[in-house]
Scaffold this motif. Structure first.
Motif, short mmCIF file in Angstrom:
data_model
loop_
_atom_site.label_atom_id
_atom_site.label_comp_id
_atom_site.label_asym_id
_atom_site.label_seq_id
_atom_site.Cartn_x
_atom_site.Cartn_y
_atom_site.Cartn_z
N LEU A 174 0.81 -1.21 0.00
CA LEU A 174 0.00 0.00 0.00
C LEU A 174 0.84 1.26 0.00
CD1 LEU A 174 -2.55 -1.09 2.76
CD2 LEU A 174 -2.85 -1.30 0.30
N SER A 175 2.03 1.20 -0.61
CA SER A 175 2.94 2.34 -0.54
C SER A 175 2.36 3.59 -1.20
CB SER A 175 4.28 1.99 -1.19
OG SER A 175 4.10 1.56 -2.53
N ASP A 176 1.43 3.41 -2.14
CA ASP A 176 0.82 4.56 -2.78
C ASP A 176 -0.25 5.21 -1.89
OD1 ASP A 176 0.88 2.99 -6.04
OD2 ASP A 176 2.37 4.26 -5.06
N TRP A 177 -0.72 4.45 -0.91
CA TRP A 177 -1.70 4.98 0.04
C TRP A 177 -0.95 5.47 1.26
CZ3 TRP A 177 -3.92 2.45 4.69
CH2 TRP A 177 -4.93 3.23 5.26
N ASN A 178 -1.05 6.75 1.54
CA ASN A 178 -0.22 7.36 2.58
C ASN A 178 -0.79 7.07 3.97
OD1 ASN A 178 1.62 8.84 3.98
ND2 ASN A 178 1.40 10.67 2.74
N LEU A 179 -0.19 6.08 4.62
CA LEU A 179 -0.61 5.72 5.97
C LEU A 179 -0.05 6.68 7.02
CD1 LEU A 179 -1.99 3.49 7.76
CD2 LEU A 179 0.22 2.34 7.82
N ARG A 180 1.05 7.38 6.69
CA ARG A 180 1.75 8.18 7.69
C ARG A 180 0.87 9.25 8.34
NH1 ARG A 180 7.67 10.64 6.58
NH2 ARG A 180 8.03 8.40 6.30
N PRO A 181 0.07 10.03 7.59
CA PRO A 181 -0.77 11.03 8.27
C PRO A 181 -1.73 10.43 9.29
CG PRO A 181 -0.66 11.49 5.92
CD PRO A 181 -0.05 10.14 6.12
N ILE A 182 -2.27 9.27 8.99
CA ILE A 182 -3.19 8.62 9.92
C ILE A 182 -2.47 8.26 11.21
CG2 ILE A 182 -4.66 6.60 10.29
CD1 ILE A 182 -5.17 6.57 7.27
N MET A 183 -1.28 7.66 11.09
CA MET A 183 -0.53 7.28 12.27
C MET A 183 -0.06 8.50 13.05
SD MET A 183 -0.70 4.03 12.32
CE MET A 183 0.45 3.69 13.65
N LEU A 184 0.39 9.54 12.35
CA LEU A 184 0.82 10.76 13.03
C LEU A 184 -0.35 11.42 13.76
CD1 LEU A 184 3.27 12.36 10.44
CD2 LEU A 184 3.84 11.14 12.54
N GLY A 185 -1.54 11.35 13.16
CA GLY A 185 -2.73 11.87 13.84
C GLY A 185 -3.03 11.10 15.12
N PHE A 186 -2.86 9.78 15.06
CA PHE A 186 -3.07 8.95 16.25
C PHE A 186 -2.04 9.29 17.32
CE2 PHE A 186 -2.96 4.97 18.71
CZ PHE A 186 -4.31 4.80 18.95
N VAL A 187 -0.78 9.52 16.90
CA VAL A 187 0.27 9.92 17.84
C VAL A 187 -0.10 11.24 18.51
CG1 VAL A 187 2.66 10.74 17.99
CG2 VAL A 187 2.15 8.68 16.69
N ALA A 188 -0.58 12.20 17.72
CA ALA A 188 -0.95 13.51 18.27
C ALA A 188 -2.06 13.38 19.30
CB ALA A 188 -1.37 14.44 17.14
N ILE A 189 -3.08 12.57 19.00
CA ILE A 189 -4.18 12.37 19.94
C ILE A 189 -3.67 11.76 21.24
CG2 ILE A 189 -6.29 11.04 20.35
CD1 ILE A 189 -6.86 11.35 17.32
N THR A 190 -2.77 10.76 21.13
CA THR A 190 -2.22 10.13 22.33
C THR A 190 -1.44 11.12 23.17
OG1 THR A 190 -2.04 8.04 21.11
CG2 THR A 190 -0.78 8.22 23.15
N ALA A 191 -0.59 11.94 22.51
CA ALA A 191 0.21 12.92 23.23
C ALA A 191 -0.68 13.95 23.92
CB ALA A 191 1.17 13.61 22.28
N LEU A 192 -1.73 14.39 23.24
CA LEU A 192 -2.65 15.37 23.84
C LEU A 192 -3.40 14.77 25.02
CD1 LEU A 192 -4.04 17.03 20.58
CD2 LEU A 192 -2.59 18.12 22.31
N ALA A 193 -3.78 13.49 24.92
CA ALA A 193 -4.48 12.84 26.03
C ALA A 193 -3.56 12.72 27.24
CB ALA A 193 -4.96 11.46 25.60
N THR A 194 -2.30 12.36 27.01
CA THR A 194 -1.34 12.25 28.11
C THR A 194 -1.09 13.62 28.73
OG1 THR A 194 -0.27 10.38 27.02
CG2 THR A 194 0.97 11.47 28.75
N LEU A 195 -0.98 14.65 27.88
CA LEU A 195 -0.76 16.02 28.38
C LEU A 195 -1.96 16.46 29.23
CD1 LEU A 195 0.91 18.63 28.41
CD2 LEU A 195 -0.22 19.28 26.28
N ALA A 196 -3.16 16.20 28.75
CA ALA A 196 -4.36 16.58 29.50
C ALA A 196 -4.41 15.87 30.84
CB ALA A 196 -5.61 16.27 28.68
N GLN A 197 -4.05 14.58 30.84
CA GLN A 197 -4.06 13.81 32.10
C GLN A 197 -3.03 14.34 33.07
OE1 GLN A 197 -1.62 11.39 33.17
NE2 GLN A 197 -2.80 10.37 34.77
N ALA A 198 -1.86 14.78 32.55
CA ALA A 198 -0.80 15.29 33.41
C ALA A 198 -1.15 16.65 34.00
CB ALA A 198 0.51 15.39 32.63
N LEU A 199 -1.94 17.43 33.26
CA LEU A 199 -2.28 18.78 33.71
C LEU A 199 -3.46 18.83 34.66
CD1 LEU A 199 -1.82 20.75 30.37
CD2 LEU A 199 -0.31 20.80 32.36
N THR A 200 -4.20 17.71 34.78
CA THR A 200 -5.37 17.69 35.65
C THR A 200 -5.01 17.18 37.04
OG1 THR A 200 -5.93 15.48 34.81
CG2 THR A 200 -6.96 17.36 33.74
#
Length: 255
Positions: A229-255
């Motif tokens: 599936l090299s023509d189908w760009n999986l990277r943005p999907i995975m990077l989006g998932f990474v961003a959501i995880t980082a934001l969730a961890t940041l929110a948990q740390a700040l509460t």
């Protein structure tokens, strides 16, 4: 009812949390196998949320050992000494320094720092080609120092030294070999540094060993996806998932 067993003297409970950890590590492996980097961007903030930041960075480094060993030996013959040795010299100084800071900083501030760093690394990945154009020979040493420090503190350094390597304009095979060798050096130095400052415990080793098969399976699946599936760009999907995880961890740390 959750069941469990004892492994390396550590009680392991098979419950929803452990299954979630295996799933996260598996997804990180897919990202690593598909894109060639980035498993720490997902594993560290997610495991910091579950186990705390100190255990998260140690587990991430240990589970990377089989992958690093499998890649380094094949990359050595293609690596460029002029590119690798200066950055390795910086790693030797700054990885232990970062590990010392990680052992001294309270968990909550460290968790916040990890989440913010992950989000910053996503920006580096998105702007990698533009940033590479600004890296000078002196900048290579600075990138090595910063990558070593962040590796020791958070186990996240790949986008920094990868950008510095790409700035050299070497052929793709040589650039990949340089990156692989530097990643292997970082993992080896981080393991030694974490042991020296007392961050490695039997519990972290046990959790890491149990997570290794999930990472390896993910890497295998990711490599197959890249071939098909090299023509189908999986990277943005995975990077989006990474961003959501980082934001969730940041929110948990700040509460």
């Amino acid at each position: 009812m959750a069941s469990g067993f004892t492994f390396l003297g550590t009680p392991i409970i098979i419950d929803g949390t452990l299954i979630l950890v295996w799933l996260i590590v598996f997804l990180a492996g897919i990202f690593r196998g598909f894109a060639g980097f980035g498993s720490a961007l997902l594993v560290v903030p997610a495991l910091a949320y579950v186990y705390g930041p100190a255990q998260a960075i140690v587990i991430e480094v240990i589970i990377e050992i089989p992958v690093a060993l499998g890649l380094v030996f094949g990359a050595l013959k293609h690596a460029e000494r002029k590119a690798v040795l200066p950055m390795l010299s910086m790693f030797v100084i700054f990885v232990p320094t970062g590990a010392f800071f990680a052992s001294m900083i309270d968990p909550q501030p460290l968790k916040i720092a990890i989440s913010i760093l992950v989000l910053a690394m996503l920006v580096v990945i998105a702007q990698q080609k533009r940033l590479a154009a600004f890296i000078t020979p002196t900048g290579t040493y600075l990138a090595g120092a910063f990558a070593g420090l962040t590796q020791g503190m958070t186990a996240i350094a790949g986008p920094v030294f990868a950008t510095a390597i790409l700035a050299r304009g070497a052929p793709s095979q040589q650039a990949r070999a340089n990156i692989v060798c530097l990643a292997g050096g970082l993992i080896g130095l981080a393991c030694f540094s974490f042991w020296a400052v007392g961050l490695i415990t039997w519990a972290t080793v046990a959790y890491a060993i149990l997570a290794m098969p999930a990472l390896m399976l993910g890497v295998w699946v990711g490599a197959r996806l890249f071939n098909r599936l090299s023509d189908w760009n999986l990277r943005p999907i995975m990077l989006g998932f990474v961003a959501i995880t980082a934001l969730a961890t940041l929110a948990q740390a700040l509460t």
